[in-house]
Design an enzyme around this catalytic site. Structure first.
Site, short mmCIF file in Angstrom:
data_model
loop_
_atom_site.label_atom_id
_atom_site.label_comp_id
_atom_site.label_asym_id
_atom_site.label_seq_id
_atom_site.Cartn_x
_atom_site.Cartn_y
_atom_site.Cartn_z
N TYR A 65 12.50 2.38 -2.54
CA TYR A 65 11.80 3.66 -2.45
C TYR A 65 12.79 4.79 -2.66
O TYR A 65 13.97 4.67 -2.31
CB TYR A 65 11.18 3.83 -1.06
CG TYR A 65 9.94 3.02 -0.80
CD1 TYR A 65 8.68 3.55 -1.07
CD2 TYR A 65 10.02 1.75 -0.26
CE1 TYR A 65 7.53 2.81 -0.82
CE2 TYR A 65 8.87 1.00 -0.01
CZ TYR A 65 7.63 1.54 -0.29
OH TYR A 65 6.50 0.81 -0.03
N ARG B 139 0.86 -1.18 0.00
CA ARG B 139 0.00 0.00 0.00
C ARG B 139 0.90 1.23 0.00
O ARG B 139 1.95 1.22 0.64
CB ARG B 139 -0.83 0.02 1.28
CG ARG B 139 -1.73 -1.18 1.37
CD ARG B 139 -2.23 -1.36 2.78
NE ARG B 139 -2.93 -2.65 2.86
CZ ARG B 139 -3.49 -3.12 3.96
NH1 ARG B 139 -3.45 -2.43 5.09
NH2 ARG B 139 -4.11 -4.28 3.94
N ASP C 292 0.63 5.36 1.01
CA ASP C 292 -0.26 6.28 1.71
C ASP C 292 -0.73 7.41 0.81
O ASP C 292 -0.19 7.63 -0.27
CB ASP C 292 0.48 6.89 2.90
CG ASP C 292 0.64 5.89 4.02
OD1 ASP C 292 -0.16 4.95 4.09
OD2 ASP C 292 1.58 6.06 4.83
N ARG D 22 9.26 7.53 5.89
CA ARG D 22 9.01 8.94 6.21
C ARG D 22 9.55 9.29 7.59
O ARG D 22 10.04 10.39 7.81
CB ARG D 22 7.52 9.24 6.09
CG ARG D 22 7.08 9.24 4.61
CD ARG D 22 5.58 9.17 4.46
NE ARG D 22 4.92 10.27 5.12
CZ ARG D 22 3.62 10.34 5.34
NH1 ARG D 22 2.83 9.35 4.91
NH2 ARG D 22 3.09 11.37 5.95
#
Lengths: 249, 249
Positions: free
Chosen positions: B111, B51, B53, B200
């Site tokens: 990422y 997933r 965000d 994050r």
């Protein structure tokens, strides 16, 4: 009154263009509103180096304005940068002589035009580059760019019905770069002035030539015959950036 | 039923995240709607590798789905790419074995996190990079990244109250690049899995360390004490990109 020169950048996507106009959001209106607030409600008018059309971006648009008060350059820059909407940034503020004029002081401009040649197109670049997911002959494009350099009458590359009489302009640089990682073709055009929609019409023509759907020699023909009908379509505004304005001292 | 693997990219700005949820626009819902249309109204469900965000982008999200019919891979890709909304692109479609599962087949993910360190921030990047217009010690950041590499219990870097029990993960790469022309700092993180908000939270901590407002050794402390309170703030989602998902054969 004290004259200030500003260098600003903006995302053209949500603007109907640089110039103030009724019933549409413009960079000029937003910037003047902020300046007027800083000037305690006394209206301030700005003058830009050039107009950019709806959807066209700027990395280094230049403008000037007059204020009755002397401000520290960096403090005024910071105040304007933070108070203008988030799609406008104020890169620098400089005190200038009263005879500096963003539009009429002698200057040259550099524009970039970004073409997304990735397949499929990059959804994150959809407002910031014009997609062209078709074959392109880079060597041919470079030859076509060379033909555009120099002093020419660009009537064939401007929108018909333009008020400007003299359509002779000088392009000092017309070049091409390929950003392999981002699948971007970056056209750069520098010159002493560009006509209305000239760059978008040149890019639309270049893409047609690079894709083999128009002969290279068409450039000579468009320049010689000064006929807009001979040129390619107007490329979309989302790939165009006003990159820099350089003034002569 | 025939199983298909898709690699897609999307602009996270106008999505409430990848996963379908009531009363909010999701990538899953948009993609399933398009698939269902292609499947003549018979509902199709997709399964994503992970997933993302709200506001998080993807350059290479992977998903799988089953269709009763055999389609040519490129034809199906083209149909999906053109029929999904403009903020989703379908990069590839591949026929896969029935035992391939986008989420449960063993894989690693990469990422990227983009930080706009320009002053002022670039208005054209406001949805695509997190602004940080403050001093940063790059050498210190690189030391901090080295501390994050390897196998650790990342409890201190995840949101508290996460359902997942085992919070030991392996980061195979944590590195930093500087794109001088675009004023972008690009963090890259690869590993066999990441916890909720882990990247994050790591970036929020790294920026605090690089800015001198947190000692380098705090990383060791957060890992050892497994306490979210010791870490920095959660960095904004607009800088985060799911870049690639690699499956083991």
């Amino acid at each position: 009154m004290i004259r200030y020169k500003a260098i600003i950048s903006y995302d053209g996507y949500r603007f109907a263009g640089f110039q103030r106009q009724p019933h549409a959001r413009s960079v000029q209106e937003e910037f003047e509103n902020t300046l007027t607030k800083i000037n305690r409600g006394q209206a301030v008018t700005i003058q830009g180096a050039g107009r950019t059309d709806s959807g066209v971006h700027a990395l280094g648009q230049v403008l000037h304005f007059d204020l009755p008060q002397l401000y520290d350059e960096e403090k005024l820059r910071f105040a304007l940068d933070t108070q203008t909407p988030e799609d406008i940034a104020v890169r620098s503020i400089e005190l200038v002589d009263k005879d500096f004029h963003a539009r009429y002081s002698k200057h040259s401009k550099t524009y970039e035009f970004l073409v997304d040649i990735g397949r499929p197109k990059n959804p994150l670049m959809r407002h910031y580059a014009t997609p062209f997911p078709y074959p392109l002959d880079i060597a041919l494009l470079e030859k076509a760019l060379t033909k555009l350099e120099g002093t020419h009458d660009f009537t064939g590359f401007t929108a018909s019905g333009t008020a400007v009489k003299d359509k002779v302009r000088t392009i000092t640089e017309a070049s091409l770069e390929f950003d392999q990682e981002r699948h971007l073709l970056i056209f750069t055009f520098s010159g002493n002035g560009f006509l209305y929609k000239q760059i978008r019409n040149m890019v639309g023509t270049l893409l047609k030539i690079g894709n083999g759907r128009m002969p290279l020699e068409q450039i000579d023909k468009i320049l010689a015959e000064k006929n807009r009908q001979l040129a390619g379509p107007t490329a979309a505004p989302n790939g165009l950036y006003l990159k820099e304005v350089r003034y002569e001292r």
